[in-house]
Write a protein that holds these residues in place. Structure first.
Motif, PDB file in Angstrom:
ATOM      1  N   SER A  35       0.839  -1.198   0.000  1.00 21.42           N
ATOM      2  CA  SER A  35       0.000   0.000   0.000  1.00 21.42           C
ATOM      3  C   SER A  35       0.874   1.248   0.000  1.00 21.42           C
ATOM      4  N   LEU A  36       0.243   2.413  -0.080  1.00 25.40           N
ATOM      5  CA  LEU A  36       0.991   3.673  -0.034  1.00 25.40           C
ATOM      6  C   LEU A  36       1.711   3.855   1.298  1.00 25.40           C
ATOM      7  N   ASP A  37       1.192   3.253   2.365  1.00 23.29           N
ATOM      8  CA  ASP A  37       1.862   3.355   3.661  1.00 23.29           C
ATOM      9  C   ASP A  37       2.749   2.142   3.949  1.00 23.29           C
ATOM     10  N   GLY A  38       3.107   1.410   2.880  1.00 23.89           N
ATOM     11  CA  GLY A  38       4.129   0.372   2.999  1.00 23.89           C
ATOM     12  C   GLY A  38       3.690  -0.925   3.650  1.00 23.89           C
ATOM     13  N   GLN A  39       2.392  -1.191   3.674  1.00 24.53           N
ATOM     14  CA  GLN A  39       1.907  -2.425   4.286  1.00 24.53           C
ATOM     15  C   GLN A  39       1.582  -3.452   3.199  1.00 24.53           C
ATOM     16  N   LEU A  40       1.857  -4.720   3.504  1.00 25.01           N
ATOM     17  CA  LEU A  40       1.557  -5.793   2.559  1.00 25.01           C
ATOM     18  C   LEU A  40       0.165  -6.376   2.793  1.00 25.01           C
ATOM     19  N   ALA A  41      -0.324  -6.251   4.026  1.00 24.48           N
ATOM     20  CA  ALA A  41      -1.658  -6.749   4.361  1.00 24.48           C
ATOM     21  C   ALA A  41      -2.056  -6.169   5.708  1.00 24.48           C
ATOM     22  N   PRO A  42      -3.357  -6.020   5.956  1.00 23.64           N
ATOM     23  CA  PRO A  42      -3.803  -5.565   7.279  1.00 23.64           C
ATOM     24  C   PRO A  42      -3.767  -6.711   8.281  1.00 23.64           C
ATOM     25  N   PHE A  43      -3.758  -6.349   9.556  1.00 21.91           N
ATOM     26  CA  PHE A  43      -3.844  -7.345  10.612  1.00 21.91           C
ATOM     27  C   PHE A  43      -5.295  -7.694  10.895  1.00 21.91           C
ATOM     28  N   THR A  44      -5.524  -8.910  11.312  1.00 21.39           N
ATOM     29  CA  THR A  44      -6.802  -9.292  11.892  1.00 21.39           C
ATOM     30  C   THR A  44      -6.528  -9.744  13.313  1.00 21.39           C
ATOM     31  N   SER A  45      -7.423  -9.416  14.234  1.00 17.62           N
ATOM     32  CA  SER A  45      -7.252  -9.784  15.638  1.00 17.62           C
ATOM     33  C   SER A  45      -8.076 -11.015  15.960  1.00 17.62           C
ATOM     34  N   SER A  47      -9.005 -13.752  19.252  1.00 18.88           N
ATOM     35  CA  SER A  47      -8.940 -13.986  20.697  1.00 18.88           C
ATOM     36  C   SER A  47      -8.437 -15.396  20.970  1.00 18.88           C
ATOM     37  N   ARG A  48      -7.476 -15.493  21.882  1.00 21.40           N
ATOM     38  CA  ARG A  48      -6.982 -16.797  22.297  1.00 21.40           C
ATOM     39  C   ARG A  48      -7.806 -17.295  23.482  1.00 21.40           C
ATOM     40  N   ASN A  49      -7.566 -18.539  23.869  1.00 21.48           N
ATOM     41  CA  ASN A  49      -8.310 -19.113  24.989  1.00 21.48           C
ATOM     42  C   ASN A  49      -8.063 -18.367  26.288  1.00 21.48           C
ATOM     43  N   ASP A  50      -6.864 -17.763  26.433  1.00 22.61           N
ATOM     44  CA  ASP A  50      -6.550 -17.030  27.667  1.00 22.61           C
ATOM     45  C   ASP A  50      -7.048 -15.592  27.626  1.00 22.61           C
ATOM     46  N   GLY A  51      -7.769 -15.228  26.559  1.00 19.99           N
ATOM     47  CA  GLY A  51      -8.335 -13.886  26.472  1.00 19.99           C
ATOM     48  C   GLY A  51      -7.445 -12.882  25.763  1.00 19.99           C
ATOM     49  N   ALA A  52      -6.180 -13.243  25.538  1.00 25.64           N
ATOM     50  CA  ALA A  52      -5.266 -12.330  24.859  1.00 25.64           C
ATOM     51  C   ALA A  52      -5.598 -12.265  23.371  1.00 25.64           C
ATOM     52  N   LYS A  53      -5.165 -11.173  22.742  1.00 27.28           N
ATOM     53  CA  LYS A  53      -5.393 -10.976  21.318  1.00 27.28           C
ATOM     54  C   LYS A  53      -4.125 -11.307  20.537  1.00 27.28           C
ATOM     55  N   THR A  54      -4.276 -12.034  19.445  1.00 26.77           N
ATOM     56  CA  THR A  54      -3.154 -12.268  18.545  1.00 26.77           C
ATOM     57  C   THR A  54      -3.452 -11.586  17.220  1.00 26.77           C
ATOM     58  N   ARG A  55      -2.408 -11.121  16.554  1.00 26.45           N
ATOM     59  CA  ARG A  55      -2.597 -10.419  15.283  1.00 26.45           C
ATOM     60  C   ARG A  55      -1.934 -11.224  14.173  1.00 26.45           C
ATOM     61  N   CYS A 220      -3.759   2.947  -2.070  1.00 26.55           N
ATOM     62  CA  CYS A 220      -4.615   2.845  -0.885  1.00 26.55           C
ATOM     63  C   CYS A 220      -3.740   2.898   0.354  1.00 26.55           C
ATOM     64  N   TRP A 221      -4.382   3.198   1.487  1.00 27.93           N
ATOM     65  CA  TRP A 221      -3.722   3.145   2.783  1.00 27.93           C
ATOM     66  C   TRP A 221      -4.360   2.019   3.586  1.00 27.93           C
ATOM     67  N   ILE A 222      -3.537   1.234   4.277  1.00 28.01           N
ATOM     68  CA  ILE A 222      -4.039   0.119   5.063  1.00 28.01           C
ATOM     69  C   ILE A 222      -4.136   0.463   6.535  1.00 28.01           C
ATOM     70  N   GLY A 223      -3.196   1.267   7.038  1.00 27.69           N
ATOM     71  CA  GLY A 223      -3.153   1.491   8.475  1.00 27.69           C
ATOM     72  C   GLY A 223      -2.394   0.358   9.148  1.00 27.69           C
ATOM     73  N   PRO A 224      -2.810  -0.055  10.364  1.00 23.04           N
ATOM     74  CA  PRO A 224      -2.090  -1.129  11.054  1.00 23.04           C
ATOM     75  C   PRO A 224      -2.038  -2.396  10.199  1.00 23.04           C
TER      76      PRO A 224
END
Length: 256
Positions: A35-45, A47-55, A220-224
């Motif tokens: 993208s224009l902001d240098g990203q190859l793909a956006p992250f998706t979040s 939820s793990r079993n312990d409640g933490a988020k993985t990207r 386009c811009w992807i952001g995170p």
């Protein structure tokens, strides 16, 4: 026209390949869209079993336009192999073929051999043998330090894959110079296209193991998201290979 631009890029890449006939490894082309902001793909979040988020990178994110996708398939058509990392392979389950460029006869006569880097074999095991979409038999390179039982188990479950041990570095990543040596000496590859993901592309850049780079910049811009992360600046020899800029649809193609 689209065909004219693609023909010009292929001609330049083929000229570069033939100008280096004595390389001790395959001729390496890095090819990716960003993208224009240098990203190859956006992250998706997730939820793990312990409640933490993985990207994790979003699978098969449609970044480039239709015309640039044809270019990607055209570049595949002039390489002996096409390489991706294990994580990218397990997320996208790509076919790694040329389906869009040239006539049926061309596509039937030559398809690149798919190559996956998976040091621990953890990613290839996420896909069952019958769900892998790659049409030619996969070459899967893994660490020669891996427990033999794990490799044998994976080999038995994935008969459509050719598992090949390879030396690994201290960070558990495969030794890319040895990877390229194996692909040339054991499989006869004279040219290799590296498509991703970001970590694999960054490693090839960090180790200066590339001859050409084809970057598609989408408007386009992807952001995170996920982009290339290099350990140090990478120098390029513009005298030997001047940068070529081409418009293709709404995208900008940089051939370095």
């Amino acid at each position: 026209t689209t065909q004219t631009v693609i023909h010009e890029i292929l001609t330049l890449l083929l000229e570069r390949q033939t100008s280096k006939p004595d390389l001790p490894r395959p001729y390496v082309t890095l090819s990716f869209a960003q993208s224009l902001d240098g990203q190859l793909a956006p992250f998706t979040s997730e939820s793990r079993n312990d409640g933490a988020k993985t990207r994790t990178p979003q699978a098969n994110y449609p970044l480039s336009g239709a015309e640039s996708l044809v270019l990607t398939h055209a570049i595949r058509s002039i390489h002996d192999g096409i390489l991706v990392g294990g994580r990218t392979f397990s997320i996208d389950n790509p076919r790694l073929t040329n389906r869009l460029y040239g006539d049926k006869q061309l596509r039937e006569q030559h398809q690149p051999r798919p190559v996956v880097l998976d040091p621990s074999l953890q990613h290839i095991q996420k896909l069952s043998s019958d769900t892998i979409r790659a049409e030619r038999r996969l070459i899967v390179l893994f660490s020669d330090q891996l427990d033999p039982g794990t490799a044998e188990k994976c080999k038995a479950a994935h008969t459509n894959c050719e598992l090949v041990p390879c030396p690994a570095l201290s960070d558990n990543k495969l030794d890319l110079e040895h990877v390229l040596w194996i692909l040339k000496e054991q499989f006869g590859m004279q040219s290799l296209m590296v498509e991703g993901g970001a970590q694999v592309l960054s490693s090839f850049l960090d180790h200066a193991l590339f001859d050409s780079i084809c970057i598609t910049i989408a408007p386009c811009w992807i952001g995170p998201g996920i982009g290339l992360t290099l350990r140090a600046p990478v120098s390029l020899d513009f005298k030997e290979s001047p940068i070529v800029y081409k418009n293709l649809g709404n995208d900008l193609i940089l051939l370095i």
